[in-house]
Write a protein that holds these residues in place. Structure first.
Motif, short mmCIF file in Angstrom:
data_model
loop_
_atom_site.label_atom_id
_atom_site.label_comp_id
_atom_site.label_asym_id
_atom_site.label_seq_id
_atom_site.Cartn_x
_atom_site.Cartn_y
_atom_site.Cartn_z
N VAL A 115 0.44 -1.22 0.26
CA VAL A 115 -0.20 0.20 -0.22
C VAL A 115 0.65 1.43 -0.11
O VAL A 115 2.07 1.41 0.80
CB VAL A 115 -0.32 0.18 1.27
N VAL A 116 0.63 2.13 -1.18
CA VAL A 116 1.51 3.42 -1.18
C VAL A 116 0.53 4.59 -1.07
O VAL A 116 -0.64 4.82 -1.12
CB VAL A 116 2.34 3.40 -2.11
N ALA A 117 0.83 5.87 -0.86
CA ALA A 117 0.42 6.67 -0.48
C ALA A 117 -0.71 7.49 -2.31
O ALA A 117 0.28 6.77 -3.17
CB ALA A 117 1.48 8.27 -0.69
N ILE A 135 7.35 0.84 5.71
CA ILE A 135 6.93 0.76 7.05
C ILE A 135 6.35 -0.89 7.08
O ILE A 135 5.73 -1.17 6.67
CB ILE A 135 5.99 2.06 6.88
N ASP A 136 7.17 -1.75 8.93
CA ASP A 136 6.80 -2.34 8.58
C ASP A 136 6.44 -2.56 10.09
O ASP A 136 7.20 -1.62 11.15
CB ASP A 136 7.52 -3.39 7.80
N ASP A 157 -0.99 5.25 8.44
CA ASP A 157 -0.60 6.98 8.83
C ASP A 157 0.45 6.95 8.36
O ASP A 157 0.52 8.46 7.76
CB ASP A 157 -1.36 7.59 9.71
N LEU A 158 1.61 6.80 8.12
CA LEU A 158 2.83 7.06 7.49
C LEU A 158 3.14 7.20 6.08
O LEU A 158 3.41 7.07 5.73
CB LEU A 158 3.55 5.92 8.33
N VAL A 159 2.41 5.86 5.63
CA VAL A 159 2.07 4.98 3.88
C VAL A 159 1.28 6.98 3.94
O VAL A 159 1.97 7.77 2.40
CB VAL A 159 1.52 4.64 4.48
N GLY A 177 3.41 9.84 2.59
CA GLY A 177 4.55 8.90 1.45
C GLY A 177 6.52 8.84 2.17
O GLY A 177 7.04 8.96 1.46
N LEU A 178 6.25 8.56 3.55
CA LEU A 178 6.85 7.84 4.34
C LEU A 178 7.94 6.39 3.69
O LEU A 178 8.93 6.45 3.51
CB LEU A 178 7.33 7.87 5.27
#
Length: 295
Positions: free
Chosen positions: A170-172, A193-194, A230-232, A235-236
């Motif tokens: 999953v991405v922004a 992000i994991d 939230d971080l995805v 765009g992180l």
């Protein structure tokens, strides 16, 4: 020594406050304090250190607390067994679940269970798979829903596989790549992000990347899927979620993976299952499948 005294001790230990403990037990504080003091005299030891600012367990209190909880649980179980013998399901049902469970519609199952068995007090705990396995072993949770790598099995509990599925990336929305399907090597240069290293949710992805001969960087380790999302969104990095769970976040882009990590969801319980737990297992049709796996 009376069960009510044990309840008072547990309440004080958990709230660390005599006033809040009395409110929880629905008695006046003086009555609760009197009963705790009477129990201390009977035991010949102080269970709590009391100051104007705090209440905390003494070493004797720490030793007594575990036994008190066991006694109360045994008493509750005895009441539930007697009620079950007369066809009435009572007691408590402590359910645990990973936040991303999809094999069962858990809110609907809990709703149906409460309607059918209104005499059962239901609680729900969300946690990681490893923690839930341990809680079931220790008796703090009656039944739990897990997600594990395809080759893993929960140890020390009874279990049944509920189903499996693939993970997706999953991405922004403004992610720079346009593909809707890639292999893991195609994402190797992306930050991920994991979940923390060692967690079951992380192992699924790590094993797949290792099998593909791909090294990746995970600069952001999280403890929940919500924080990952939230971080995805910012765009992180790239997140990994079960394909059946990812559609809940309509604002994120989903990238299918040709060599996707897989996970299997399990239902677990302890072999000392209570009437309330047995009724829950029956409700979700777990008892009508193949015999459970005991490891």
């Amino acid at each position: 020594m009376e069960l009510q005294q044990l309840r008072y001790v547990v309440a004080v230990a958990e709230t660390r406050n005599f006033t809040r403990a009395a409110e929880r037990c629905r008695v006046v504080q003086s009555a609760l304090s009197h009963q705790v003091a009477a129990l201390e005299r009977e035991l010949g030891a102080r269970l709590f250190e009391r100051t104007s600012r705090r209440v905390r367990l003494t070493p004797a209190g720490e030793a007594f607390l575990g036994a008190a909880r066991e006694c109360l649980e045994a008493a509750d179980r005895a009441r539930a067994e007697v009620a079950a013998s007369a066809g009435e399901i009572r007691g408590r049902l402590a359910v645990g679940a990973i936040p991303t469970v999809t094999a069962v519609n858990l809110p609907v199952a809990l709703r149906d269970y409460r309607r059918r068995y209104p005499g059962v007090h239901i609680t729900l705990t969300a946690a990681g798979s490893d923690e839930l396995i341990e809680r079931v072993r220790q008796g703090g949770v009656d039944v739990a829903f897990l997600g594990l790598p395809a080759r893993a099995e929960p140890k020390g509990v009874q279990s049944r596989r509920l189903g499996g599925g693939e993970l997706v990336a999953v991405v922004a929305p403004d992610y720079h790549r346009t593909e809707t399907e890639v292999d893991l090597r195609g994402l190797a240069d992306e930050p991920f992000i994991d979940f923390r290293v060692g967690a079951a949710g992380r192992a699924q992805s790590d094993e797949a990347f290792a099998a593909a001969g791909v090294r990746r960087e995970v600069p952001f380790e999280v403890s929940s899927a919500d924080l990952m999302v939230d971080l995805v969104r910012q765009g992180l990095g790239v997140g990994m979620l079960p394909a059946a769970y990812a559609p809940r976040f309509a604002d994120l882009r989903v990238i299918r993976l040709r060599d996707a990590p897989t996970r299997v969801e399990h239902l677990i319980w302890d072999n000392r299952r209570s009437p309330a737990a047995a009724a829950f297992l029956e409700l979700i049709h777990a008892d009508h499948a193949d015999p459970p796996t005991i490891t």
